[in-house]
Scaffold this active site. Structure first.
Site, PDB file in Angstrom:
ATOM      1  N   SER A  95       4.620  12.456  -0.759  1.00 16.90           N
ATOM      2  CA  SER A  95       3.531  13.323  -1.208  1.00 16.90           C
ATOM      3  C   SER A  95       4.030  14.311  -2.263  1.00 16.90           C
ATOM      4  O   SER A  95       4.609  13.899  -3.273  1.00 16.90           O
ATOM      5  CB  SER A  95       2.906  14.023   0.002  1.00 16.90           C
ATOM      6  N   ASP A 217      -6.260   5.907   0.398  1.00 11.43           N
ATOM      7  CA  ASP A 217      -5.623   7.204   0.589  1.00 11.43           C
ATOM      8  C   ASP A 217      -6.544   8.273   0.003  1.00 11.43           C
ATOM      9  O   ASP A 217      -6.745   8.319  -1.214  1.00 11.43           O
ATOM     10  CB  ASP A 217      -4.259   7.219  -0.111  1.00 11.43           C
ATOM     11  N   HIS A 245      -2.349   8.750   4.120  1.00 15.54           N
ATOM     12  CA  HIS A 245      -1.416   9.379   3.191  1.00 15.54           C
ATOM     13  C   HIS A 245       0.020   9.388   3.713  1.00 15.54           C
ATOM     14  O   HIS A 245       0.903   9.899   3.040  1.00 15.54           O
ATOM     15  CB  HIS A 245      -1.890  10.823   2.934  1.00 15.54           C
TER      16      HIS A 245
END
Length: 268
Positions: A95, A217, A245
């Site tokens: 991320s 996502d 995610h």
């Protein structure tokens, strides 16, 4: 300051193997990699850490002015790499950490020789000719909700971010991770994450790079993965058959296979 203690650094795996650094995302800690480490430990020296303000890091080292920018988190990465005297390590960032890895490689290119970006996003807010997945109003609302009731926000958002409603235990784990983070420090990290714009930094990447995206996502839609891939010359884009995610938790086998295949290619 003892950097290794400050960032709760753990070194495991094969001490003779090439080094891999695993960097967690917002609201998480190094425990999020527990399904990834076994896939790497036989062949690689594995470095795990917690950003200051997360996990079991030294919370007294938190400085709001430093961590109000992504460069502050990238400095944590560089500090750890220097403390361990890493050379040409592979950096795996989930991320927002995908972009801190880009910044760390900019700052200390001798320390990092490859990047793996899991569900990356250089900008979360839509812009002209760019889809990040959120409008500016969406992010304002998200941050206002987080500011007013962090625990409530965590309980509502974590299952959405995890994206596997048929496996509620995954959402609960992420909720617990969010809730274990100091709310004031989490607010700083959230603003730094969701208001960042690191698109120009992608063009500076000069090391082999693997971009891993999920088929679905809500945080980093596939347009973002395609954008990141297009901006990094020679990068490889892999779309995982995964939802949510956090594929290293929800689809660890596919995620690990992609990572280990990429790293094995570097050794040949």
């Amino acid at each position: 300051m003892d950097i290794l203690r400050r960032n709760n650094v753990t070194v495991t795996g094969n001490p003779e193997g090439p080094t891999v650094v695993l960097a967690h995302g917002f609201g998480c800690d190094q425990n999020m990699w527990r399904l990834t480490v076994p896939a790497l430990a036989d062949t690689h020296r594995v470095v795990l850490f917690d950003y200051v303000g997360c996990g079991r890091s030294d919370l007294s080292a938190f400085q709001e002015d430093r961590y109000a920018r992504l460069g502050g988190y990238a400095q944590d990465v560089v500090d750890v790499a220097e403390a361990l005297d890493l050379r040409g390590a592979a950096f795996v960032g989930h991320s927002v950490s995908a972009m801190t890895g880009v910044l760390a490689a900019q700052q200390a290119p001798e320390r990092f020789g490859a990047l793996v970006m899991i569900a990356p996003s250089p900008r979360y807010i839509d812009d002209e000719g760019y889809r990040g997945g959120f409008t500016a109003a969406d992010i304002d609302e998200l941050l206002a909700s987080l500011d007013s009731n962090y625990l409530g926000w965590s309980a509502a958002m974590a299952p959405v971010i995890m994206g596997n409603p048929e496996r509620p235990e995954l959402g609960e784990e992420l909720t617990n991770s969010f809730c274990a983070t100091d709310p004031d420090m989490a607010r700083v990290f959230a603003r730094t994450t969701f208001l960042s714009d690191s698109r120009d930094d992608l063009k500076t990447v000069e090391v082999p790079t693997l971009v891993l995206e999920c088929a679905q996502d809500v945080i980093a839609p596939r347009e973002v993965g395609a954008y990141v891939h297009a901006q990094i010359p020679g990068s490889t884009l892999v779309t995982l058959d995964a939802t949510g995610h956090c594929p290293h938790l929800s689809a660890p086998e596919a995620t690990n296979q992609a990572i280990t295949g990429f790293l094995a290619g570097r050794r040949r």
